[in-house]
Design a protein around this motif. Structure first.
Motif, mmCIF file in Angstrom:
data_model
loop_
_atom_site.group_PDB
_atom_site.id
_atom_site.type_symbol
_atom_site.label_atom_id
_atom_site.label_comp_id
_atom_site.label_asym_id
_atom_site.label_seq_id
_atom_site.Cartn_x
_atom_site.Cartn_y
_atom_site.Cartn_z
ATOM 1 N N THR A 95 31.250 41.084 38.817
ATOM 2 C CA THR A 95 31.317 41.247 40.270
ATOM 3 C C THR A 95 31.273 42.727 40.601
ATOM 4 N N GLY A 96 30.578 43.071 41.644
ATOM 5 C CA GLY A 96 30.406 44.473 42.015
ATOM 6 C C GLY A 96 28.931 44.850 42.026
ATOM 7 N N ARG A 97 28.569 45.792 42.865
ATOM 8 C CA ARG A 97 27.175 46.216 42.941
ATOM 9 C C ARG A 97 26.783 47.024 41.720
ATOM 10 N N ALA A 98 25.536 46.863 41.284
ATOM 11 C CA ALA A 98 25.059 47.564 40.091
ATOM 12 C C ALA A 98 25.201 49.066 40.232
ATOM 13 N N GLU A 99 24.951 49.599 41.433
ATOM 14 C CA GLU A 99 25.002 51.057 41.637
ATOM 15 C C GLU A 99 26.425 51.606 41.610
ATOM 16 N N ASP A 100 27.432 50.715 41.600
ATOM 17 C CA ASP A 100 28.827 51.169 41.568
ATOM 18 C C ASP A 100 29.396 51.242 40.156
ATOM 19 N N ALA A 146 27.002 47.468 20.955
ATOM 20 C CA ALA A 146 26.323 46.378 20.262
ATOM 21 C C ALA A 146 25.951 46.819 18.858
ATOM 22 N N GLU A 147 26.349 46.010 17.891
ATOM 23 C CA GLU A 147 26.004 46.264 16.482
ATOM 24 C C GLU A 147 25.295 45.029 15.954
ATOM 25 N N SER A 148 23.981 45.156 15.749
ATOM 26 C CA SER A 148 23.164 43.995 15.364
ATOM 27 C C SER A 148 23.418 42.851 16.340
ATOM 28 N N ALA A 149 23.387 43.175 17.610
ATOM 29 C CA ALA A 149 23.766 42.201 18.622
ATOM 30 C C ALA A 149 22.929 42.395 19.885
ATOM 31 N N SER A 150 23.040 41.428 20.766
ATOM 32 C CA SER A 150 22.343 41.472 22.042
ATOM 33 C C SER A 150 23.360 41.319 23.171
ATOM 34 N N ILE A 151 23.298 42.235 24.143
ATOM 35 C CA ILE A 151 24.188 42.186 25.313
ATOM 36 C C ILE A 151 23.311 42.201 26.560
ATOM 37 N N THR A 152 23.497 41.213 27.404
ATOM 38 C CA THR A 152 22.781 41.140 28.681
ATOM 39 C C THR A 152 23.795 41.032 29.811
ATOM 40 N N ILE A 153 23.779 42.029 30.687
ATOM 41 C CA ILE A 153 24.748 42.106 31.770
ATOM 42 C C ILE A 153 24.027 42.004 33.108
ATOM 43 N N THR A 154 24.629 41.223 33.995
ATOM 44 C CA THR A 154 24.135 41.125 35.370
ATOM 45 C C THR A 154 25.277 41.488 36.318
ATOM 46 N N ALA A 155 24.989 42.432 37.229
ATOM 47 C CA ALA A 155 25.978 42.829 38.229
ATOM 48 C C ALA A 155 25.433 42.457 39.601
ATOM 49 N N ASN A 156 26.277 41.850 40.418
ATOM 50 C CA ASN A 156 25.819 41.469 41.759
ATOM 51 C C ASN A 156 26.962 41.550 42.755
#
Length: 277
Positions: free
Chosen positions: A218-223, A267-277
Motif C-alpha cells: 500500500t502506498g504510491r510508488a513515488e513515495d 534476492a539471492e538466486s531468487a525472483s522478487i516482484t513488487i507492486t505498489a499502488n
C-alpha cells in the motif's frame, strides 16, 4: 395601590383566623385531591409518611436485586472469557479477549501455509505447532507441516496495526490473503514461494534466497525509497527491473531517504516482484 395591599392583608388575616377557629372546633381542612376524592391535610400528611416509610423498607431489596443482576451478568461474561482463554492456552494460542498482541514472529517450515484475517488468533491444524508463546505483547509461533492441505493461520487485522511483523518461510509455500499493517514488516524466504496480497508499513525489509516472492504494497510508488540488491535473480518494482535480470545491475537505488516509505529488497538466486499502488 396602598389600600389594595392593606385589603389583601386583611383578607389573609381573616382567613388564618377562620382556619385556626375551625381547627379548634374540630374541623378539617380538605385541600388535597387524590384517589378520586378530597383528603384533609392531616390525612394527606399521614398517607405521605406511610408511603415514604414503605419505600424506605423496599429500597434495600431493590438495590440488592439490581446489583445481583449486574454481578450475574458480569460473572457469565467473565467465565466465557476465561473458558476461551483456557482453551486457547491449552492449544498454545493467544486470545484477543485477554491478551494484548502488538508484535508477530511467525516461522514456517515445510508444507503450505495461508494467512488470513479474522476475529481472533487461530491455527487450523494445532498438530503443526512446534512452539507457541506470547509475552510482552509479542506472539512467537513456530509451525512445521508436511501435509498437502494448507495450514491456515488466522490473525486479527481489521483496524489493527502491529508494531512489528516478522515472517520466515523455509522450504514451503505461503499465501497471505490478509491485509497486514505494521510499523515494521520483515519477510525472509529460503527455498520458499510467497504471494502476499497487501502490506502497509513505512519500513519494509524483504529477503529472498532461492525462492520467489510476489507482493503488493500500500502506498504510491513515488513515495518509496527502494534499495535493491541481488547476487542472482531479478528484482522488479512496478514492472521496472531494478536489479538483476536484464538490467545487468546488482545494486540499485530508487528515490531518496526523505521519502515516507523505506523498502529494502535482497534476492539471492531468487525472483522478487513488487507492486505498489
Amino acid at each position: 395601590m396602598k389600600k389594595l395591599v392593606i385589603a389583601c392583608l386583611l383578607v389573609g388575616l381573616v382567613g388564618c383566623a377562620l382556619k385556626i377557629g375551625g381547627a379548634a372546633m374540630g374541623g378539617e381542612l380538605y385541600s388535597v385531591y387524590y384517589d378520586g376524592r378530597l383528603h384533609s391535610a392531616r390525612e394527606a400528611a399521614k398517607d405521605a409518611a406511610d408511603y415514604l416509610r414503605g419505600a424506605a423498607r423496599e429500597l434495600p431489596d431493590r438495590t440488592e436485586d439490581f446489583f445481583d443482576g449486574w454481578a450475574d451478568d458480569y460473572t457469565v461474561r467473565r467465565r466465557d472469557a476465561v473458558d476461551d482463554a483456557l482453551y486457547r492456552t491449552a492449544n498454545n494460542l493467544p486470545s484477543v479477549s485477554v491478551d494484548w498482541i502488538d508484535g508477530l514472529d511467525l516461522r514456517l517450515t515445510g508444507g503450505t501455509f495461508r494467512i488470513e484475517g479474522g476475529g481472533d488468533f487461530d491455527v487450523s491444524d494445532p498438530s503443526a505447532i512446534t512452539r507457541s508463546e506470547y509475552a510482552d505483547g509479542e506472539w512467537r509461533l513456530r509451525l512445521s507441516s508436511a501435509g498437502d492441505e494448507p495450514v491456515v493461520i488466522t490473525l486479527p487485522v481489521k483496524d489493527v496495526r502491529y508494531d512489528e511483523i516478522f515472517i520466515s518461510a523455509h522450504d514451503c509455500g505461503l499465501t497471505v490473503d490478509a491485509a497486514l499493517e505494521a510499523e515494521e514488516f520483515a519477510l525472509a524466504l529460503v527455498g520458499a514461494t510467497a504471494d502476499i496480497s497487501s502490506v502497509g508499513s513505512p519500513d519494509i525489509d524483504l529477503n529472498v534466497s532461492d525462492g520467489t516472492l510476489l507482493a503488493s504494497l500500500t502506498g504510491r510508488a513515488e513515495d518509496f525509497h527502494v534499495e535493491a540488491k541481488t547476487s542472482g535473480g531479478a528484482i522488479l518494482f512496478n514492472g521496472e527491473v531494478l536489479a538483476g535480470g536484464t538490467s545487468g545491475i546488482l545494486h540499485a537505488e530508487r528515490g531518496t531517504g526523505e521519502l515516507p516509505y523505506e523498502l529494502d529488497l535482497k534476492a539471492e538466486s531468487a525472483s522478487i516482484t513488487i507492486t505498489a499502488n
